[in-house]
Design a protein around this motif. Structure first.
Motif, short mmCIF file in Angstrom:
data_model
loop_
_atom_site.label_atom_id
_atom_site.label_comp_id
_atom_site.label_asym_id
_atom_site.label_seq_id
_atom_site.Cartn_x
_atom_site.Cartn_y
_atom_site.Cartn_z
N LYS A 35 -2.43 -19.11 -6.44
CA LYS A 35 -2.16 -19.80 -5.36
C LYS A 35 -2.16 -21.30 -5.15
O LYS A 35 -1.69 -22.39 -4.41
N TYR A 326 5.97 -14.56 -3.67
CA TYR A 326 5.51 -13.47 -2.30
C TYR A 326 4.17 -12.75 -3.09
O TYR A 326 3.11 -12.24 -2.90
N ALA A 327 4.28 -12.12 -4.70
CA ALA A 327 3.75 -11.54 -4.98
C ALA A 327 1.76 -12.25 -4.98
O ALA A 327 1.28 -11.66 -5.09
N TYR A 329 0.41 -13.83 -2.85
CA TYR A 329 0.51 -12.89 -1.44
C TYR A 329 0.66 -11.76 -0.80
O TYR A 329 -0.17 -11.48 -0.06
N ASN A 330 0.33 -11.59 -2.50
CA ASN A 330 0.72 -9.61 -2.23
C ASN A 330 0.98 -9.28 -1.54
O ASN A 330 0.71 -8.10 -0.14
N MET A 331 2.23 -10.01 -0.98
CA MET A 331 3.31 -9.68 -0.40
C MET A 331 4.51 -8.61 -0.88
O MET A 331 5.33 -9.59 -2.21
N SER A 332 5.42 -8.45 -0.20
CA SER A 332 6.56 -8.41 -0.77
C SER A 332 7.96 -8.62 -0.17
O SER A 332 7.61 -8.96 1.03
N GLU A 359 3.79 -7.11 7.98
CA GLU A 359 3.38 -7.84 7.00
C GLU A 359 2.90 -9.44 8.00
O GLU A 359 1.64 -9.80 7.03
#
Length: 361
Positions: A35, A326-327, A329-332, A359
């Protein structure tokens, strides 16, 4: 057989592709995938992208920055949506016309709905079907996504980009269908490049100024501001969201693919797509990564001819770049892949809006 018969053509595209591949993504984020490293890359890449667009020059020479607001007309349609026709200045002697659609109920939030090509600018996005030619484009491309969002309860701002609608330059002015639908991108893009900046930079600047104007209005909530755009409107949504964190949600439809196949090989696209040196510094997945970690939805039609010779494979290469960012931030990223050719699809729009809210929790 004609007097002159050319059996072999000596083209230059293969040479341009070789040069592009040799210098591909020199500013792209290639790891290490931590990050901290990504955020350092994001900061420096925003500066580079801003420079490529010419935003420093545009800001430097903008002159008087008063909005000089003019509210001209309000119309209430049969569904109770109030359409406000407003003009603001985005720089000295430059006016942006826009429609503001106020929902019939208490507003759920605010979206800027950006127009693409061949739809008379804001007219199609706001769902104004008085002109039969505009009506045809709305039906062909599902272009009235601004009006649709207003029906869902959102305040929606539909501006004319430079060269569209009420902002057409002399060669495309007029009410004939062919002129009414078209834009002045070619004239503006080539002149902007000769002055050291870009048409895309001018449109990004205008959208940023529009956000600043909306922030001053006490009847529009910009704390949860979203942007949506189709085709050329998706392009503007991409670039503006990459640079302006006041945008909290972004939906890009019909404009997400690799530059080589979709803009270098398919090189008859509008000149507004082309930013000096962009092909060597970034690919589209890199630019979209600058939006992270804000919620993002991409819509790619399965048979969109603008996706190039490999179609969805060209899209997925860029999705892979984007998903890695995006991964962190553990986001999709919401990826909608409806059937058909180049068009906006509303079927999953409510699902996308729910995804945006989820989200941010």
């Amino acid at each position: 057989m004609p007097d002159r018969y050319i059996s072999t053509y000596y083209t230059s595209i293969s040479s341009l592709k070789r040069r592009m591949e040799k210098n591909y993504r020199t500013y792209g984020f290639k790891g290490p995938f931590e990050k901290k490293d990504f955020e350092e890359w994001r900061e420096s890449s925003r500066k580079k992208l801003s420079s490529l667009l010419g935003l420093e020059i545009i800001e430097r020479d903008s002159g008087d920055l008063s909005f000089n607001e003019r509210r001209e007309e309000c119309v209430i349609n049969e569904d109770g949506i109030k359409r406000e026709h407003t003009y603001i200045d985005t720089e000295e002697d430059v006016t942006m016309p826009l429609y503001i659609l106020h929902p019939s109920q208490k507003s759920k939030g605010t979206f800027i709905a950006l127009a693409g090509h061949n739809g008379a600018g804001k007219e199609s996005v706001a769902g104004i079907k008085d002109n039969p030619a505009v009506k045809d484009k709305i039906e062909k491309y599902n272009y009235d996504y601004g009006l649709y969002l207003s029906h869902l309860g959102y305040t929606v701002i539909c501006p004319d980009p430079r060269g569209f609608g009420e902002r057409r330059e002399k060669a495309t002015q007029g009410d004939e269908d062919e002129k009414y639908l078209k834009s002045s991108c070619k004239e503006l893009a080539q002149s902007a490049i000769a002055l050291g900046f870009t048409l895309q930079g001018l449109n990004v600047w205008d959208t940023m100024r529009l956000i600043s104007y909306l922030e001053e209005r006490d009847d529009i909530d910009t704390s949860d501001l979203g942007v949506v755009g189709f085709s050329g409107g998706g392009m503007l949504a991409l670039y503006t969201s990459a640079l302006d964190e006041r945008i909290k949600y972004t939906m890009i439809s019909g404009y997400f693919y690799g530059y080589e196949e979709s803009l270098l090989e398919l090189n008859s696209n509008c000149p507004c797509n082309y930013v000096p040196s962009i092909f060597t510094y970034f690919d589209m997945g890199d630019i979209a990564s600058l939006i992270a970690p804000r919620p993002l939805a991409i819509q790619s039609c399965m048979n969109d001819h603008l996706e190039g010779r490999r179609g969805m494979d060209n899209v997925m290469d860029q999705m892979d770049i984007l998903k890695r960012s995006y991964a962190l931030y553990n986001m999709s990223v919401f990826h909608d892949t409806p059937p058909g050719d180049h068009a906006f699809h509303k079927d999953k729009l409510e699902e996308i809006l729910a995804f945006f809210k989820k989200e941010t929790k």
